[in-house]
Scaffold this active site. Structure first.
Site, PDB file in Angstrom:
ATOM      1  N   SER A 143      -5.579  -5.387  12.400  1.00 37.41           N
ATOM      2  CA  SER A 143      -5.915  -3.994  12.207  1.00 37.41           C
ATOM      3  C   SER A 143      -6.859  -3.416  13.263  1.00 37.41           C
ATOM      4  CB  SER A 143      -6.526  -3.859  10.812  1.00 37.41           C
ATOM      5  OG  SER A 143      -6.301  -2.621  10.324  1.00 37.41           O
ATOM      6  N   GLY A 147      -3.052  -5.798  18.465  1.00 34.41           N
ATOM      7  CA  GLY A 147      -1.636  -6.064  18.154  1.00 34.41           C
ATOM      8  C   GLY A 147      -1.429  -7.423  17.515  1.00 34.41           C
ATOM      9  N   ALA A 148      -2.423  -7.916  16.773  1.00 33.66           N
ATOM     10  CA  ALA A 148      -2.335  -9.260  16.212  1.00 33.66           C
ATOM     11  C   ALA A 148      -2.374  -9.261  14.688  1.00 33.66           C
ATOM     12  CB  ALA A 148      -3.477 -10.114  16.751  1.00 33.66           C
ATOM     13  N   GLY A 149      -2.185  -8.107  14.071  1.00 35.11           N
ATOM     14  CA  GLY A 149      -2.159  -8.056  12.609  1.00 35.11           C
ATOM     15  C   GLY A 149      -3.541  -8.022  11.986  1.00 35.11           C
ATOM     16  N   ASP A 185       0.825  -1.227   0.000  1.00 36.18           N
ATOM     17  CA  ASP A 185       0.000   0.000   0.000  1.00 36.18           C
ATOM     18  C   ASP A 185       0.853   1.269   0.000  1.00 36.18           C
ATOM     19  OD1 ASP A 185       0.693  -0.478   2.687  1.00 36.18           O
ATOM     20  OD2 ASP A 185      -1.320  -0.089   3.482  1.00 36.18           O
ATOM     21  N   ASP A 197      -5.488  -0.465   5.625  1.00 37.53           N
ATOM     22  CA  ASP A 197      -6.311  -0.861   6.775  1.00 37.53           C
ATOM     23  C   ASP A 197      -7.506   0.072   6.937  1.00 37.53           C
ATOM     24  OD1 ASP A 197      -4.206  -2.554   6.993  1.00 37.53           O
ATOM     25  OD2 ASP A 197      -3.345  -1.640   8.782  1.00 37.53           O
TER      26      ASP A 197
END
Ligand code: GLA
Length: 401
Positions: A141, A137-139, A50, A187
């Protein structure tokens, strides 16, 4: 203007929605708040493209952040997070002089408020209470979900009339300026614009987008959470952005000026091999080849060829691990174990990497079996039980009540 009207309310409020409403009503009993939601996302393909002007393919999840929000009679902004068990409030006039790096989690909603208030007048105060059910904090978003829940609620309460794209851009600007992450737009656009039942093909060079349907009877998206938490500001994320900008400058000087790294081809990269340092060369190779993978992958998805799409997904993971160096042993074990199974089309880390989640594209009905095998490999190696979740693709941000 994109549609801003309330979406039909789902049958039952989620636990997080009920909690935030109850907490708000206890603290501010005389007011009935507005309840809004913004989702997190997974990204099927297009890792770290992105901010390089490329194409990405996110899908919104049905987990995200709820906000209970109401206007105040004074001129204070008050934000409270049930997940963080933290509250912050301040006079609107004093907000701009606050040091962003001392706000902690409040930098997300306050950043959105500040970016918005530079565009329109917002003098009356507001209460914003948050609770999320997307892992933090786990990807997935959680940050964009928090920003878009804020942006959507403020837009409604102050009756501003920004459309979904404008709200996504405001949230993105807030993340860059107040959180300090040099992220791209993926995101925020996914959280704002996703439609149910498919992926959002987002062309990040200009923010245009289209929906790509994914047939639920062809594939399940299994989210595999390593439970390795990370905060992107503390990872090498901004270094990757800088390394790509460095590679772009060399390509622009040597091969003619194009706006983005994704605009160059493999032969351009080969022609500057001696002039790029090896790290920048690897980063650029990932970006250029990942862009090709997205373009071919989207064709495969559109023609229902899940096996070919899965090959692109596997290749994407290898490239993010080897050339982009944003994977970690936990994500490698999850993806290698999943992709070795005949019922899995492909598997890769999702989001920025460095920890967090991976996804596996699984033949319908096979997700529990895949989870069991992957969990066993993960336990043997790390002594930890990962978490699994079959994604139900969700809608973008919306008003719940
Ligand atoms: C994070 C960033 C996004 C994107 C991804 C990697 O989620 O916020 O902008 O760069 O990483 O694809």
């Amino acid at each position: 203007m994109a549609d801003q009207s309330p979406m039909p309310e789902s049958q039952q409020l989620s636990k997080a929605a009920e909690q935030v409403l109850a907490a708000f009503q206890k603290a501010v009993p005389r007011v009935k708040p507005l309840l809004c939601f913004a989702p997190g996302r997974v990204n099927l393909l297009g890792a770290h493209l992105d901010y390089n002007g490329g194409d990405v393919l996110p899908v919104a999840v049905d987990q995200g952040v709820y906000v209970a929000a109401a206007m105040r009679s004074d001129a204070r902004v008050s934000v409270c997070s049930l997940n963080e068990q933290a509250r912050f409030d301040c006079d609107i006039d004093e907000l701009a002089s606050l040091a962003a790096n001392r706000l902690g989690w409040a930098a997300y909603p306050i950043g959105v408020f500040l970016v918005m208030s530079k565009k329109v007048e917002m003098h009356q105060g507001v209460d914003l209470w948050f609770a999320g059910d997307v892992p933090i904090g786990a990807g997935l978003s959680s940050s964009a979900a928090l920003e878009l829940a804020t942006a959507f609620a403020l837009n409604e309460l102050y009756q501003i009339g920004f459309d979904r794209v404008e709200l996504a851009r405001i949230a993105h600007q807030a993340e860059n300026e107040y959180v300090g992450l040099d992220c791209g737009i993926m995101d925020q656009f996914a959280s704002a614009l996703a439609a149910s039942g498919g992926a959002l093909l987002l062309h990040c060079r200009d923010g245009s987008f289209e929906q790509v349907p994914i047939a639920a009877d062809q594939v399940e998206i299994l989210v595999m959470n390593s439970l390795k938490q990370r905060s992107l500001g503390e990872t090498g994320f901004n270094d990757r952005v800088r390394e790509c900008a460095g590679a772009l400058r060399v390509l622009q000087e040597e091969c003619g000026h194009r706006a983005f790294l994704c605009d160059y081809q493999q032969q351009d990269l080969e022609s500057v091999a001696g002039k790029l340092d090896p790290v920048a060369h690897k980063r650029a190779r990932h970006v250029i080849l990942e862009m090709q993978r997205v373009q071919k992958g989207v064709q495969s998805l559109r023609s229902g060829d899940l096996s070919r799409f899965g090959e692109a997904v596997n290749a994407s993971h290898r490239s993010t691990a080897v050339d982009y160096e944003v994977s970690c042993p936990e994500l490698d074990v999850l993806t290698e174990s999943a992709s070795s199974l005949p019922t899995v089309f492909g598997s890769r880390l999702t989001g920025a990497g460095f920890g967090g989640c991976a996804i596996a594209l699984v033949k319908p009905g096979c997700s529990s079996e895949v989870s069991e095998v992957v969990a066993e490999s993960f336990r043997c190696r790390f002594g930890v039980e990962p978490a699994f979740y079959v994604l139900r693709s969700g809608l973008g941000m919306r008003r719940i009540s």
